[in-house]
Design an enzyme around this catalytic site. Structure first.
Site, PDB file in Angstrom:
ATOM      1  CB  SER A   1      40.274  25.850   2.892  1.00 52.57           C
ATOM      2  OG  SER A   1      41.398  26.313   3.610  1.00 52.57           O
TER       3      SER A   1
ATOM      4  CG  ASP B   1      42.509  19.636   7.967  1.00 53.60           C
ATOM      5  OD1 ASP B   1      42.975  20.655   8.514  1.00 53.60           O
ATOM      6  OD2 ASP B   1      41.782  19.688   6.952  1.00 53.60           O
TER       7      ASP B   1
ATOM      8  CG  HIS C   1      41.367  23.629   7.407  1.00 48.90           C
ATOM      9  ND1 HIS C   1      41.886  22.664   6.572  1.00 48.90           N
ATOM     10  CD2 HIS C   1      41.305  24.771   6.692  1.00 48.90           C
ATOM     11  CE1 HIS C   1      42.129  23.208   5.380  1.00 48.90           C
ATOM     12  NE2 HIS C   1      41.791  24.484   5.425  1.00 48.90           N
TER      13      HIS C   1
END
Length: 382
Positions: free
Chosen positions: A58, A345, A348
């Site tokens: 991600s 977030d 990340h």
């Protein structure tokens, strides 16, 4: 609910918390002026790199999970709030680290694998990274759909077939492939969404040392597969410090970091560095470099004010304590002053951190990228 349940499983798995102490820093980040997407741009068009191919999770995914039945997606607002194209599947408010690197190499932003359905679309490279993916195929199962590293390599083989037909055969493609950059950043989910998950039996099967050895042995095999497919210039990104991400702080009654997580990550990174040295010794017509994301993230967390950050202990977008209990949900209202936040977030970094890391990987010293930086790798010839 399923995503929240997966996060809560992680919180239950990790035990007590303590203050995190980062090792001393002896280096500096080059050319960081605190800007946003767009990069330095001065090197654009001068590197001679025809393409870049990205494999990862991600931290570098740019939309490969969008059409999967997956809980690991970011193709909705407010993700992409500072990105020109809006939400794309990037787990960021804007650029990822590889977006910045592509710009510095003089390349356009790379398409995701589903977006590169034609050879023309793939001519400058493709991003195969998938959120929740790992070195091991079973990593990230709690998020259902994801594309493990092994499958990412198979997807790359499909792209190779397309490019080979376009360029008139494998022999015509090989020289361009050998000059291309192959960015690989794997490993974080093999801990967060495998080893540390209570619904996995991995921790009962392996101690920390055994598990890191298992991962690196598999990692080396996968990189050798890419080598056999024609890759010659490798950028291997180490796993960044995860002890102080908002999700780790959120579970602590005292709002402190969880060094037990990094106690697992550090030996893995050390073995990856040793793997890089071994690959360089045994593959003289290829070059592997190691990007020390752990050192760089640790430095930013230790001295945030030096880099223009003032919010270090919470996400810009999320739910619960430190905006880290549950990650950024659709249409959740993010912070306004995103340039002052290290974390976007629960897991990340913000675009601003990604740009910083990308610039350092591109032209930093051997304290952050070893044995040479990406700019030097681009110019390297066997």
């Amino acid at each position: 609910m399923a995503a929240a349940a997966a996060l809560l499983l992680l919180l239950l798995a990790l035990g007590g918390a303590a203050a995190q102490v980062f090792p001393p820093w002896n280096g500096t980040f080059p050319g960081f002026g605190g800007g946003n997407s767009g990069g330095a741009g001065a090197a654009a068009g001068t590197t001679g790199v025809p393409a870049m191919f990205v494999f990862g999770d991600s931290l570098t995914d740019n939309g490969n999970n969008n059409d999967l039945q997956s809980l690991a997606k970011a193709n909705y607002p407010p993700y992409g709030i500072d990105f020109a194209g809006g939400p794309t599947g990037r787990f960021s408010n804007g650029y990822t680290m590889v977006d910045e690197i592509a710009q510095l190499l003089g390349l356009p932003l790379l398409p995701s694998h589903p977006s590169a359905s034609s050879a023309d679309a793939a001519l400058h490279g493709v991003n195969f990274a998938s959120a929740a993916a790992g070195i091991l195929d079973n990593t990230g199962q709690n998020f259902v759909g994801r594309i493990p590293f092994n499958q990412q390599i198979k997807n790359f083989e499909q792209t190779l077939d397309q490019l080979s037909r376009k360029l008139g055969g494998a022999s015509k493609l090989a020289p361009s492939l050998a000059r291309s950059i192959f960015y690989v950043g794997m490993g974080s989910n093999d801990y967060l969404n495998n080893y540390l998950m209570p619904n996995y039996n991995t921790r009962n099967e392996y101690n920390g040392d055994q598990y890191s050895t298992l991962l690196v042995q598999q990692y080396a095999k996968q990189l050798n597969t890419l080598y056999n497919l024609g890759a010659r210039k490798f950028v291997i990104a180490g796993v960044g410090s995860m002890a102080c991400i908002p999700n780790m702080r959120a579970r602590s009654p005292r709002n402190v970091c969880s060094p037990d997580v990094d106690d697992l990550i550090i030996p893995f990174n050390n073995k990856v560095k040793a793997m890089v040295n071994n690959l360089n010794a045994n593959r003289p017509n290829a070059r592997f470099i190691y990007v020390d994301n752990y050192a760089m993230i640790s430095e930013v967390l230790r001295n945030p004010w030096s880099y223009g950050f003032s919010v270090v202990d919470r996400g810009c977008c999320g739910i619960g304590r430190n905006r880290g209990m549950i990650t950024c949900l659709p249409f959740l209202r993010p912070c306004l002053n995103r340039n002052t936040y290290i974390f976007w977030d629960a897991f990340h970094p913000t675009e601003r951190v990604n740009v910083l890391l990308g610039k350092a990987a591109f032209n930093g010293g051997t304290d952050v990228v070893y044995p040479m930086n990406i700019q030097q790798l681009a110019a390297w010839q066997p």
